[in-house]
Design an enzyme around this catalytic site. Structure first.
Site, short mmCIF file in Angstrom:
data_model
loop_
_atom_site.label_atom_id
_atom_site.label_comp_id
_atom_site.label_asym_id
_atom_site.label_seq_id
_atom_site.Cartn_x
_atom_site.Cartn_y
_atom_site.Cartn_z
N ARG A 85 9.29 19.08 -0.22
CA ARG A 85 10.68 19.00 -0.68
C ARG A 85 10.67 18.88 -2.20
NH1 ARG A 85 9.59 14.20 2.11
NH2 ARG A 85 9.42 12.34 0.77
N ASP A 121 2.93 13.56 -6.75
CA ASP A 121 3.27 12.64 -5.67
C ASP A 121 2.01 12.11 -5.00
OD1 ASP A 121 4.97 11.26 -3.97
OD2 ASP A 121 5.13 12.90 -2.53
N GLY A 122 2.09 10.87 -4.51
CA GLY A 122 1.01 10.32 -3.68
C GLY A 122 0.13 9.29 -4.35
N TRP A 144 -2.70 7.27 -2.20
CA TRP A 144 -4.10 7.46 -2.60
C TRP A 144 -4.77 6.11 -2.80
CZ3 TRP A 144 -6.56 5.96 -7.14
CH2 TRP A 144 -7.86 6.46 -7.33
N ASN A 197 13.53 6.45 -8.11
CA ASN A 197 12.32 5.62 -8.15
C ASN A 197 12.59 4.30 -8.87
OD1 ASN A 197 10.16 8.47 -8.62
ND2 ASN A 197 10.50 7.31 -6.76
N ARG A 237 0.48 5.96 -4.72
CA ARG A 237 0.35 4.74 -3.92
C ARG A 237 -0.44 4.99 -2.64
NH1 ARG A 237 4.03 0.57 -4.41
NH2 ARG A 237 4.37 0.59 -2.16
#
Length: 259
Positions: free
Chosen positions: A214, A33-34, A38, A82, A36
């Site tokens: 989560r 995750d992350g 970043w 997504n 975008r």
């Protein structure tokens, strides 16, 4: 070598020694995750470019898993949510990235990892993406020396359970089993053997990057007793020492399996 690099190398070596004593997980789930966020942090005009950096980073993390002796890795690439909620342009770009990374790093004659897919490819994925993924599975089918890597694409944990139950019902109906008999004899193993991940061990450890805490519909059935580790780093910035810290944390825990 710069002083910072030297300290990093020494710290990584120390972590490797600490984790070598084990116990180590046999199966790790990765919620990467992350991407975008970043990209925004790095000042990129198009946050979706983070998906490319994130996808390219998968090979490094798989190498760390291989070095640590992790035999099964499941990578949460993208969920059904997504693909449904993102804009068409971003989804199209993500599909292109998946195709290119799979072709270059996974679907090779000298592949180090056996690739498997968890999810539904035909509906949410572009035809070319589904084809590239199926080719990767076929190209690495005989690879038995390295880790087994499962790519969760177009995946949803709830949908997986629904599909497993539906497949079980069809199987039992074809065998002439009545609903009453099935209800009386149904076990957890019956469901498990019809999951997308049938034949694989449940994940011992699930790692999620970006600081979010989560599961996001990832391996809901399989992770019932998994240990969870949440890392603040965004996925493209996830370092080997972050990975080793997760292994160290896992080794220090006493697993209770619900008891």
């Amino acid at each position: 070598m710069r002083t910072a690099d030297l300290f990093y190398a020494l710290y990584a070596r120390r972590l490797r020694r600490q984790t070598a004593a084990g116990p180590l997980p046999k199966h790790i789930g990765l919620i990467m995750d992350g991407n975008r966020r970043w990209a925004r942090q790095m000042g990129m005009a198009n946050p979706s470019i983070g998906h490319r950096y994130g996808a390219e980073h998968v090979e490094s993390v798989l190498s760390w898993c291989e070095t640590a002796g992790i035999k099964h890795v499941t990578v949460f690439v993208c969920s059904t949510e997504n693909l449904q909620r993102r804009g068409d342009t971003e989804v199209s770009f993500l599909m292109q990235v998946i195709e290119q990374v799979v072709a270059v790093h996974l679907a090779r004659p000298d592949a180090r990892w056996q690739v498997r897919i968890a999810g539904t490819l035909d509906x949410p994925c572009a035809d070319s993406t589904a084809h590239a993924l199926k080719e990767a599975v076929e190209a690495t089918r005989r690879c038995t020396t390295g880790s087994q890597v499962t790519l969760a694409i177009g995946y949803g944990g709830r949908q997986e359970v629904i599909d497993a139950v539906r497949e079980l019902l069809h199987e039992q109906a074809a065998a002439g089993t009545t609903l009453e008999d099935l209800a009386a004899s149904l076990t957890m193993d019956d469901i498990t053997r019809h999951l997308y991940t049938a034949g694989q061990p449940d994940p011992d450890l699930v790692i999620r990057t970006s600081g979010e805490q989560r599961m996001s519909n990832f391996l809901l059935w399989q992770s019932a007793y998994s240990e969870l580790y949440f890392c603040e780093a965004y996925w493209p910035a996830f370092r080997e020492i972050d990975f080793l810290r997760a292994l160290r944390s896992y080794a220090a825990r006493q697993r209770r399996y619900g008891a």
